[in-house]
Design a protein around this motif. Sequence first.
Motif, PDB file in Angstrom:
ATOM      1  N   ALA A   1       1.122  14.603  -9.178  1.00  0.00           N
ATOM      2  CA  ALA A   1       1.735  15.431  -9.317  1.00  0.00           C
ATOM      3  C   ALA A   1       2.060  15.893 -10.831  1.00  0.00           C
ATOM      4  N   LEU A   2       1.882  14.754 -11.753  1.00  0.00           N
ATOM      5  CA  LEU A   2       2.248  14.952 -13.206  1.00  0.00           C
ATOM      6  C   LEU A   2       1.144  15.023 -14.056  1.00  0.00           C
ATOM      7  N   ALA A   3      -0.063  14.332 -13.643  1.00  0.00           N
ATOM      8  CA  ALA A   3      -1.291  14.240 -14.657  1.00  0.00           C
ATOM      9  C   ALA A   3      -2.382  15.564 -14.494  1.00  0.00           C
ATOM     10  N   PRO A   4      -3.030  15.870 -15.283  1.00  0.00           N
ATOM     11  CA  PRO A   4      -3.943  16.693 -15.220  1.00  0.00           C
ATOM     12  C   PRO A   4      -4.845  16.403 -14.098  1.00  0.00           C
ATOM     13  N   PRO A   5      -5.264  17.669 -13.318  1.00  0.00           N
ATOM     14  CA  PRO A   5      -5.980  17.383 -11.986  1.00  0.00           C
ATOM     15  C   PRO A   5      -7.161  16.703 -12.226  1.00  0.00           C
ATOM     16  N   GLU A   6      -7.845  16.815 -13.283  1.00  0.00           N
ATOM     17  CA  GLU A   6      -9.141  15.895 -13.319  1.00  0.00           C
ATOM     18  C   GLU A   6      -8.780  14.132 -13.316  1.00  0.00           C
ATOM     19  N   VAL A   7      -7.888  13.834 -13.526  1.00  0.00           N
ATOM     20  CA  VAL A   7      -7.243  12.254 -13.539  1.00  0.00           C
ATOM     21  C   VAL A   7      -7.482  11.742 -12.142  1.00  0.00           C
TER      22      VAL A   7
ATOM     23  N   PRO B   1       0.831  -1.227  -0.029  1.00  0.00           N
ATOM     24  CA  PRO B   1      -0.100   0.089   0.185  1.00  0.00           C
ATOM     25  C   PRO B   1       0.895   1.309   0.061  1.00  0.00           C
ATOM     26  N   LEU B   2       1.997   1.314   0.863  1.00  0.00           N
ATOM     27  CA  LEU B   2       2.955   2.099   0.785  1.00  0.00           C
ATOM     28  C   LEU B   2       3.337   2.698  -0.677  1.00  0.00           C
ATOM     29  N   CYS B   3       3.704   1.904  -1.516  1.00  0.00           N
ATOM     30  CA  CYS B   3       4.132   2.120  -2.887  1.00  0.00           C
ATOM     31  C   CYS B   3       2.982   2.410  -3.864  1.00  0.00           C
ATOM     32  N   GLY B   4       1.797   1.876  -3.613  1.00  0.00           N
ATOM     33  CA  GLY B   4       0.447   2.442  -3.955  1.00  0.00           C
ATOM     34  C   GLY B   4       0.145   3.924  -3.944  1.00  0.00           C
ATOM     35  N   VAL B   5       0.438   4.227  -2.654  1.00  0.00           N
ATOM     36  CA  VAL B   5       0.209   5.751  -2.281  1.00  0.00           C
ATOM     37  C   VAL B   5       1.309   6.465  -2.933  1.00  0.00           C
ATOM     38  N   GLY B   6       2.405   6.017  -3.089  1.00  0.00           N
ATOM     39  CA  GLY B   6       3.527   6.688  -3.709  1.00  0.00           C
ATOM     40  C   GLY B   6       3.054   6.901  -5.128  1.00  0.00           C
ATOM     41  N   PHE B   7       2.539   5.944  -5.764  1.00  0.00           N
ATOM     42  CA  PHE B   7       2.365   5.978  -7.089  1.00  0.00           C
ATOM     43  C   PHE B   7       1.175   7.036  -7.372  1.00  0.00           C
ATOM     44  N   GLN B   8       0.167   7.126  -6.510  1.00  0.00           N
ATOM     45  CA  GLN B   8      -0.862   7.668  -6.657  1.00  0.00           C
ATOM     46  C   GLN B   8      -0.581   9.524  -6.417  1.00  0.00           C
ATOM     47  N   ASN B   9       0.504   9.639  -5.676  1.00  0.00           N
ATOM     48  CA  ASN B   9       1.222  11.023  -5.314  1.00  0.00           C
ATOM     49  C   ASN B   9       1.912  11.394  -6.709  1.00  0.00           C
ATOM     50  N   ALA B  10       2.638  10.514  -7.089  1.00  0.00           N
ATOM     51  CA  ALA B  10       3.583  10.619  -8.278  1.00  0.00           C
ATOM     52  C   ALA B  10       2.740  10.995  -9.410  1.00  0.00           C
ATOM     53  N   LEU B  11       1.619   9.998  -9.975  1.00  0.00           N
ATOM     54  CA  LEU B  11       0.920  10.546 -11.025  1.00  0.00           C
ATOM     55  C   LEU B  11       0.113  11.935 -10.677  1.00  0.00           C
TER      56      LEU B  11
ATOM     57  N   VAL C   1       2.394  12.650 -19.919  1.00  0.00           N
ATOM     58  CA  VAL C   1       3.257  12.160 -18.639  1.00  0.00           C
ATOM     59  C   VAL C   1       4.115  11.419 -19.163  1.00  0.00           C
ATOM     60  N   ASN C   2       5.453  11.748 -18.905  1.00  0.00           N
ATOM     61  CA  ASN C   2       6.581  10.896 -19.514  1.00  0.00           C
ATOM     62  C   ASN C   2       6.889   9.870 -18.605  1.00  0.00           C
ATOM     63  N   ALA C   3       7.376   8.753 -19.085  1.00  0.00           N
ATOM     64  CA  ALA C   3       7.335   7.445 -18.473  1.00  0.00           C
ATOM     65  C   ALA C   3       8.753   7.550 -17.374  1.00  0.00           C
ATOM     66  N   LEU C   4       9.741   8.257 -17.942  1.00  0.00           N
ATOM     67  CA  LEU C   4      10.822   8.285 -16.916  1.00  0.00           C
ATOM     68  C   LEU C   4      10.695   9.285 -15.886  1.00  0.00           C
ATOM     69  N   ASP C   5       9.942  10.381 -16.360  1.00  0.00           N
ATOM     70  CA  ASP C   5       9.378  11.257 -15.014  1.00  0.00           C
ATOM     71  C   ASP C   5       8.759  10.715 -14.079  1.00  0.00           C
ATOM     72  N   LEU C   6       7.648   9.788 -14.524  1.00  0.00           N
ATOM     73  CA  LEU C   6       6.759   8.953 -13.668  1.00  0.00           C
ATOM     74  C   LEU C   6       7.516   8.222 -12.789  1.00  0.00           C
ATOM     75  N   LEU C   7       8.532   7.439 -13.356  1.00  0.00           N
ATOM     76  CA  LEU C   7       9.490   6.417 -12.673  1.00  0.00           C
ATOM     77  C   LEU C   7      10.002   7.143 -11.553  1.00  0.00           C
ATOM     78  N   GLU C   8      10.814   8.254 -11.653  1.00  0.00           N
ATOM     79  CA  GLU C   8      11.346   9.130 -10.831  1.00  0.00           C
ATOM     80  C   GLU C   8      10.772   9.634  -9.710  1.00  0.00           C
ATOM     81  N   SER C   9       9.438  10.201 -10.107  1.00  0.00           N
ATOM     82  CA  SER C   9       8.333  10.553  -9.192  1.00  0.00           C
ATOM     83  C   SER C   9       8.102   9.404  -8.040  1.00  0.00           C
ATOM     84  N   TRP C  10       7.674   8.488  -8.675  1.00  0.00           N
ATOM     85  CA  TRP C  10       7.471   7.224  -7.983  1.00  0.00           C
ATOM     86  C   TRP C  10       8.237   6.913  -6.797  1.00  0.00           C
TER      87      TRP C  10
END
Length: 212
Positions: free
Chosen positions: A79-85, A67-77, A153-162
Amino acid sequence: MSMPSFPPLFSGLAVEGQIDPFDKACVEAARGCEAGLVVYNLGANTLRAALVFAPDVVLADAMAMIPLCGVGFQNALGALAPPEVAVHLDWDGGLRINGGACGALRVAASDTSPTSEPDWLVVGLQLPLWPESDDPGESPNQTTLYAEGCADVNALDLLESWVKHTLVGINTWLEDGMAPLHKDWRGLAYGIGEDTEMNGISGLFLGVDEQF
């Protein structure tokens, strides 16, 4: 290809082709690699990555990394995705974007006894970026990142953010225990308060306790 930048104590290992980062991370962990290894494969259609942990707690507590990595993923995406996602988490590690199933997290450990302290634990992320087929009706409940308004959303940026957001979650978990993580996860859990069915069992999904 640009190389990802990770926080201190994290190191990257790129794999290509059909090599699964999750399997590779488990092999490296069994060989005694340092915790913080990030194995990743930035394929054309799918982002696949895995993090190696060295828990200092028993497996029952270390499983909080899912769940911690899941929350980290949500926070990462987030920060990068449009607010309505909208990003939500299934209780079994599944990821949902705008309600559609979109990839998942999975876990492996050196010891499967809940009361034993594993030498290593690996959490893997698999996120489809583009559809594998041109037929949208083939998997009506499945979606992909770029089909949900996240084409920028660039995959590399998402990986770093995650990795960065997961590190923040780890520090909070170490300092404050399970309660803040449970609160954050519950706010993202998909289908709480609704009838659900999984593995042939149906009922009202009320959530999970603080040990998940």
